[in-house]
Every structure is written in C-alpha cells, then in structure tokens.
Design a protein around this motif. Sequence first.
Motif, PDB file in Angstrom:
ATOM      1  N   GLY A  33       0.797  -1.216   0.000  1.00 56.60           N
ATOM      2  CA  GLY A  33       0.000   0.000   0.000  1.00 56.60           C
ATOM      3  C   GLY A  33       0.827   1.261   0.000  1.00 56.60           C
ATOM      4  N   VAL A  34       2.072   1.182   0.478  1.00 56.95           N
ATOM      5  CA  VAL A  34       2.964   2.336   0.480  1.00 56.95           C
ATOM      6  C   VAL A  34       3.714   2.455  -0.846  1.00 56.95           C
ATOM      7  CG1 VAL A  34       5.032   3.336   1.550  1.00 56.95           C
ATOM      8  CG2 VAL A  34       3.239   2.336   2.974  1.00 56.95           C
ATOM      9  N   GLY A  35       4.297   1.352  -1.326  1.00 51.81           N
ATOM     10  CA  GLY A  35       5.145   1.414  -2.509  1.00 51.81           C
ATOM     11  C   GLY A  35       4.431   1.295  -3.833  1.00 51.81           C
ATOM     12  N   MET A  36       3.371   0.506  -3.881  1.00 51.42           N
ATOM     13  CA  MET A  36       2.700   0.223  -5.151  1.00 51.42           C
ATOM     14  C   MET A  36       2.040   1.445  -5.791  1.00 51.42           C
ATOM     15  SD  MET A  36       0.357  -3.130  -5.777  1.00 51.42           S
ATOM     16  CE  MET A  36      -0.099  -3.634  -7.429  1.00 51.42           C
ATOM     17  N   PRO A  37       1.393   2.354  -5.013  1.00 45.99           N
ATOM     18  CA  PRO A  37       0.800   3.532  -5.671  1.00 45.99           C
ATOM     19  C   PRO A  37       1.831   4.388  -6.397  1.00 45.99           C
ATOM     20  CG  PRO A  37      -0.108   3.257  -3.481  1.00 45.99           C
ATOM     21  CD  PRO A  37       1.022   2.284  -3.594  1.00 45.99           C
ATOM     22  N   ALA A  38       3.002   4.575  -5.807  1.00 48.99           N
ATOM     23  CA  ALA A  38       4.025   5.386  -6.460  1.00 48.99           C
ATOM     24  C   ALA A  38       4.504   4.733  -7.753  1.00 48.99           C
ATOM     25  CB  ALA A  38       5.201   5.602  -5.501  1.00 48.99           C
ATOM     26  N   ILE A  39       4.693   3.422  -7.742  1.00 48.52           N
ATOM     27  CA  ILE A  39       5.145   2.714  -8.943  1.00 48.52           C
ATOM     28  C   ILE A  39       4.051   2.754 -10.011  1.00 48.52           C
ATOM     29  CG2 ILE A  39       5.884   0.469  -9.836  1.00 48.52           C
ATOM     30  CD1 ILE A  39       7.064  -0.081  -7.041  1.00 48.52           C
ATOM     31  N   THR A  40       2.797   2.656  -9.594  1.00 50.76           N
ATOM     32  CA  THR A  40       1.677   2.729 -10.529  1.00 50.76           C
ATOM     33  C   THR A  40       1.608   4.106 -11.184  1.00 50.76           C
ATOM     34  OG1 THR A  40       0.430   1.118  -9.233  1.00 50.76           O
ATOM     35  CG2 THR A  40      -0.826   2.492 -10.756  1.00 50.76           C
ATOM     36  N   GLY A  51       3.810   7.956 -24.782  1.00 51.74           N
ATOM     37  CA  GLY A  51       2.765   7.454 -25.666  1.00 51.74           C
ATOM     38  C   GLY A  51       2.741   5.945 -25.770  1.00 51.74           C
ATOM     39  N   ASP A  52       3.497   5.252 -24.929  1.00 46.55           N
ATOM     40  CA  ASP A  52       3.562   3.792 -24.960  1.00 46.55           C
ATOM     41  C   ASP A  52       2.392   3.229 -24.140  1.00 46.55           C
ATOM     42  OD1 ASP A  52       4.156   1.090 -24.732  1.00 46.55           O
ATOM     43  OD2 ASP A  52       6.317   1.430 -24.556  1.00 46.55           O
ATOM     44  N   ASN A  53       1.472   2.588 -24.824  1.00 48.05           N
ATOM     45  CA  ASN A  53       0.290   2.051 -24.152  1.00 48.05           C
ATOM     46  C   ASN A  53       0.603   0.906 -23.205  1.00 48.05           C
ATOM     47  OD1 ASN A  53      -1.713   3.760 -25.088  1.00 48.05           O
ATOM     48  ND2 ASN A  53      -1.938   2.621 -27.006  1.00 48.05           N
ATOM     49  N   ASN A  54       1.789   0.295 -23.331  1.00 47.34           N
ATOM     50  CA  ASN A  54       2.158  -0.766 -22.395  1.00 47.34           C
ATOM     51  C   ASN A  54       2.268  -0.213 -20.971  1.00 47.34           C
ATOM     52  OD1 ASN A  54       2.709  -3.283 -24.037  1.00 47.34           O
ATOM     53  ND2 ASN A  54       3.954  -1.785 -25.150  1.00 47.34           N
ATOM     54  N   TYR A  55       2.840   0.976 -20.839  1.00 42.41           N
ATOM     55  CA  TYR A  55       2.908   1.612 -19.528  1.00 42.41           C
ATOM     56  C   TYR A  55       1.511   1.872 -18.979  1.00 42.41           C
ATOM     57  CZ  TYR A  55       7.939   2.651 -19.804  1.00 42.41           C
ATOM     58  OH  TYR A  55       9.311   2.568 -19.851  1.00 42.41           O
ATOM     59  N   ALA A 204       8.038  -6.933  -9.554  1.00 43.35           N
ATOM     60  CA  ALA A 204       8.956  -7.385 -10.601  1.00 43.35           C
ATOM     61  C   ALA A 204       9.005  -8.904 -10.676  1.00 43.35           C
ATOM     62  CB  ALA A 204      10.351  -6.823 -10.343  1.00 43.35           C
ATOM     63  N   GLY A 205       8.904  -9.555  -9.513  1.00 45.16           N
ATOM     64  CA  GLY A 205       8.965 -11.015  -9.497  1.00 45.16           C
ATOM     65  C   GLY A 205       7.858 -11.674 -10.284  1.00 45.16           C
ATOM     66  N   VAL A 206       6.657 -11.069 -10.289  1.00 43.25           N
ATOM     67  CA  VAL A 206       5.530 -11.619 -11.052  1.00 43.25           C
ATOM     68  C   VAL A 206       5.876 -11.675 -12.540  1.00 43.25           C
ATOM     69  CG1 VAL A 206       3.144 -11.212 -11.751  1.00 43.25           C
ATOM     70  CG2 VAL A 206       3.837 -10.831  -9.371  1.00 43.25           C
ATOM     71  N   HIS A 220       5.703  -7.312 -20.737  1.00 39.30           N
ATOM     72  CA  HIS A 220       6.255  -8.019 -19.587  1.00 39.30           C
ATOM     73  C   HIS A 220       7.642  -7.489 -19.217  1.00 39.30           C
ATOM     74  CE1 HIS A 220       3.042 -10.898 -20.620  1.00 39.30           C
ATOM     75  NE2 HIS A 220       3.090 -11.195 -19.334  1.00 39.30           N
ATOM     76  N   ARG A 221       8.426  -7.062 -20.202  1.00 39.99           N
ATOM     77  CA  ARG A 221       9.742  -6.499 -19.885  1.00 39.99           C
ATOM     78  C   ARG A 221       9.599  -5.205 -19.096  1.00 39.99           C
ATOM     79  NH1 ARG A 221      14.015  -8.701 -22.602  1.00 39.99           N
ATOM     80  NH2 ARG A 221      15.225  -6.778 -22.495  1.00 39.99           N
ATOM     81  N   LEU A 222       8.661  -4.375 -19.499  1.00 43.84           N
ATOM     82  CA  LEU A 222       8.434  -3.135 -18.763  1.00 43.84           C
ATOM     83  C   LEU A 222       7.843  -3.419 -17.384  1.00 43.84           C
ATOM     84  CD1 LEU A 222       7.006  -0.759 -21.520  1.00 43.84           C
ATOM     85  CD2 LEU A 222       9.297  -0.750 -20.527  1.00 43.84           C
ATOM     86  N   GLY A 223       6.967  -4.430 -17.327  1.00 42.62           N
ATOM     87  CA  GLY A 223       6.391  -4.801 -16.046  1.00 42.62           C
ATOM     88  C   GLY A 223       7.433  -5.278 -15.055  1.00 42.62           C
ATOM     89  N   LEU A 224       8.515  -5.859 -15.553  1.00 39.67           N
ATOM     90  CA  LEU A 224       9.625  -6.249 -14.689  1.00 39.67           C
ATOM     91  C   LEU A 224      10.549  -5.064 -14.418  1.00 39.67           C
ATOM     92  CD1 LEU A 224      11.777  -9.440 -14.856  1.00 39.67           C
ATOM     93  CD2 LEU A 224      12.904  -7.225 -14.836  1.00 39.67           C
ATOM     94  N   LEU A 225      10.891  -4.327 -15.460  1.00 40.49           N
ATOM     95  CA  LEU A 225      11.942  -3.316 -15.356  1.00 40.49           C
ATOM     96  C   LEU A 225      11.548  -2.137 -14.476  1.00 40.49           C
ATOM     97  CD1 LEU A 225      14.740  -2.408 -16.245  1.00 40.49           C
ATOM     98  CD2 LEU A 225      13.684  -1.369 -18.269  1.00 40.49           C
ATOM     99  N   LEU A 226      10.318  -1.661 -14.596  1.00 37.25           N
ATOM    100  CA  LEU A 226       9.934  -0.449 -13.871  1.00 37.25           C
ATOM    101  C   LEU A 226       9.952  -0.649 -12.348  1.00 37.25           C
ATOM    102  CD1 LEU A 226       9.022   2.485 -14.197  1.00 37.25           C
ATOM    103  CD2 LEU A 226       6.668   1.667 -14.208  1.00 37.25           C
ATOM    104  N   PRO A 227       9.224  -1.626 -11.801  1.00 32.41           N
ATOM    105  CA  PRO A 227       9.300  -1.801 -10.335  1.00 32.41           C
ATOM    106  C   PRO A 227      10.663  -2.273  -9.865  1.00 32.41           C
ATOM    107  CG  PRO A 227       7.987  -3.553 -11.328  1.00 32.41           C
ATOM    108  CD  PRO A 227       8.259  -2.558 -12.407  1.00 32.41           C
TER     109      PRO A 227
END
Length: 452
Positions: A33-40, A51-55, A204-206, A220-227
């Motif tokens: 609840g603390v970290g996930m909102p900022a990453i989102t 303009g990347d819809n993956n984000y 990132a582990g997911v 999936h690469r962005l889903g890992l790389l960003l967090p």
Amino acid sequence: MGLAAGAAAVDLGAARMQMALSLGWHIVIACLGVGMPAITLLAEWRGHRTGDNNYRLLARRWARALGVLFAVGAVSGTILSFEMGILWPGMMGVYGEVIGLPFSLEGIAFFVEAIFLGIYLYAWDRLRPVPHLLSGIPIVLAGVASAFFVVTANAWMQQPTGYRVEGGRIVAVDPWAAMFNRATPPQTVHMILAAFMVAGFLMAGVYAVAMLRGRRDRYHRLGLLLPLTVAAAVTPVQIGVGDWAAHFVAEYQPVKLAAMEGVFRTGRGVPLHLGGIAVDGELKYALEIPYGLSLLAHWNPDAEITGLEQVPPADWPPVNIVHWGFQVMVMLGFALLLLAACLALSWKRRRDLPESPWFLRGVALSGVAAVLALESGWVVTEVGRQPWIVFRVMRTSEAVNPAPGLVYGFVLVTAVYAVLTVATVYVMRRLARDVPVPLAPQEPDVTGYKVV
C-alpha cells in the motif's frame, strides 16, 4: 497457584503469537500500500509522456490490484487496532493518551487514501490524463504518511518519552514529543524504504516468472523493469539507513545489540559474528571477523560492546531468535543489493536487462527475499525489545489482558487470516489471468486499452 500461573503463561504466549501473526501478515499488505501507488503513478506518467500504451496498461492493471489490497489491508488493520486494546489493556490504559496522537493522524491519512483511491479507480475513463494522474498523488502521500504515523507509535515503545510520572500517575503529556522520539527517524525511514523494496521486488517477481515461461514481449519487460528499477535504486540507500539504525541500537539499546550479535560478555575489540548458535551463555560455531562489531557499531575497532551479562537473565531477549533474525535480514539485504548491482551494470553496458536466465530467477525470488528480510527485521525490532513492551518501563507480562482464554482468540484470528490469505491469493490470481485487449479506434479511453 501453579495452575493459574501456567494458564497465565499460556495466555501471554497466545497474545504474543496473535500479535506477531497480525503484524507479520498486515505489514506485507501495508508495504504494498505504500510502494505500489508510487510505482503505478510512475507507469501512468511514463505512458503519457512516451505514448507507450504498455505503460498505461500496466498502470491500470496495477491500480486494480491496489484496490483489492487496500480493501484487504483495511480488514487486517482494523483487526490490529482492536488487538491493541483487547490484548494489551495494561499498556493502552496507562499510556493511551501519550501515544494516541499518531493513531489519530493515521486514521486521517487512511481516509484521505480511501477517498482518492476511489476517485483514481473510478475516473480512469472519466477524467483527462493530467487530472487523473494528479488524483493519484494524495494516495502516495497518504500511504507514506500512514506508515510514518504507525511506526512512530512503535518507536515510542522503543524509546518512551513525552510524559512524566508523579505519584504513580502519568502527567505533563506531550504527544508531539512522544511521537518524535529518538527512535522515530531511523525506524520510520528504514520502514518506508523497506516498503518500496518489498513492493518493487514483489511486482517485478511476477513478471520475471512470466518471462521465464517465455513471455518476452515489451509489456512483460516493462512490467519487470519499472518496479525492479525502483526497488534496486532504494536498496543501497536502505543498506546505509540500516547502518544508521544499528548505530542507534548500539547507543540506546545495547542489550538488543548484544542479542543481535550473541555477545554475552562485555569487552573491547569485539568481533562481528556470522552464524552461530547461543548455547549455555556462549555463541558457538560462529565465523568471527576480528574487531568487526566494535568498528561497525562505534567506528572504533577498540570500542567497548556491552554484553548480556550486564543485565539479569530475566531481562534478556530470546538470543537465538534475535541473532538469527538479524543474520537473515542482513544476508538477504546484501543479496538484493547484488541483484541491484547486476541490473545497474547490465544497464550501463547494454541499456538492457541481463541476458542470463539466472538473473530472471533471482528477480523471481527477490520478492520473497524482500518479504523475509522485512519480517526478520521486525523480529529483531520487536523480539529484541523483550521482555519490555515499553522499553525499560513496562513488561509485556504486565500489559497483557488478565482475562483467561486468550488462546481461543488466537485460534480464531488465525482462522480469519487463513481465509483472508486464500481469498486474496484467489482474487489476485484472477486479476493476473485477465487478458489485455486493445480498444477499437472509435472507443474513447485514456489508456487505449481495456481489461477483460
């Protein structure tokens, strides 16, 4: 008399285990609840900027998971708030007015977070991009504030201040002084950074697991790389803050430090211990680094370290639990630091993730490692304070509810958390299986995607 004492000991143990279970369970949800909102929000901002819809899709899906976790955290947090009064009336009855302020402020932060989370989730297709992004900022601030306020209350239990005792009564209460005690700075910073590490590595582990299964697309690469980038950036800072916290313990809680390192006799030039088991007043089978503990604790290789023999054995915390909690926390912290260094080195050389599947395996395990490090750190903090519930002021046995039958409450709460765990895992797995489908061009949507 003996039977009554035995029953009281069982109830005290049940109360301790119930509180440990509740805190250990809730703290993981609270970290998300603390970290996930900022990453989102970071993902949503990157989507608008590039303009990347993956984000944008990642942000939308993470927000849905955040809504579920917020609801679950509200349940576990409510249980904890009741347990403080039900299990430990001896402390709350005496010191409630001293430490009531941070709990009140945390309640305000919780309501702010709930209000803006509702707006953020409901307004995905109803607000323009910038107002929608801005509506998420109070969620981040309120989540961090909630963690800060709650940890200040725990910090007070480590370093009680903000009151005087006259004639056996609490007088001259200063709630602000109580909240901003000596333990507050290192504990709050350490906890908030840990929350970002837990959230980043778990998220990132997911995606690391998905990539190991062959899903190597950009989403999936962005889903890992960003967090992972967020967690990796925080990790070295956390190592430094951990050193700050250890110096605080060395100065203000030397008995806890002695338990953390298995030091039974006071001495100078004390070595740093790796591993080992405390047996009969001695730490055995440990690898020793000469002068290491004196140097790390006081920046002086000849500094004196207080041993456990300075206090009666009745005032010792459980040495092996505290010692190994500290060992596990440090070991996993440096393992995560190594993972962060691998990412940084690869990005500097190739502007990409490391190619080795072992790196993905490490990321897949990093979330579990971060959670274990978090839990181990709280074991050190809380068990290392024992037998005091308020350090050197009130014993845990003096604060526990004297009513019989606390063991039944522990069984009931355990069942509740078992149900919560199953329900949360089920819902989160359902969310993870949802397939993103691009919207038709004529359909208006801020993200450009819908999730079915």
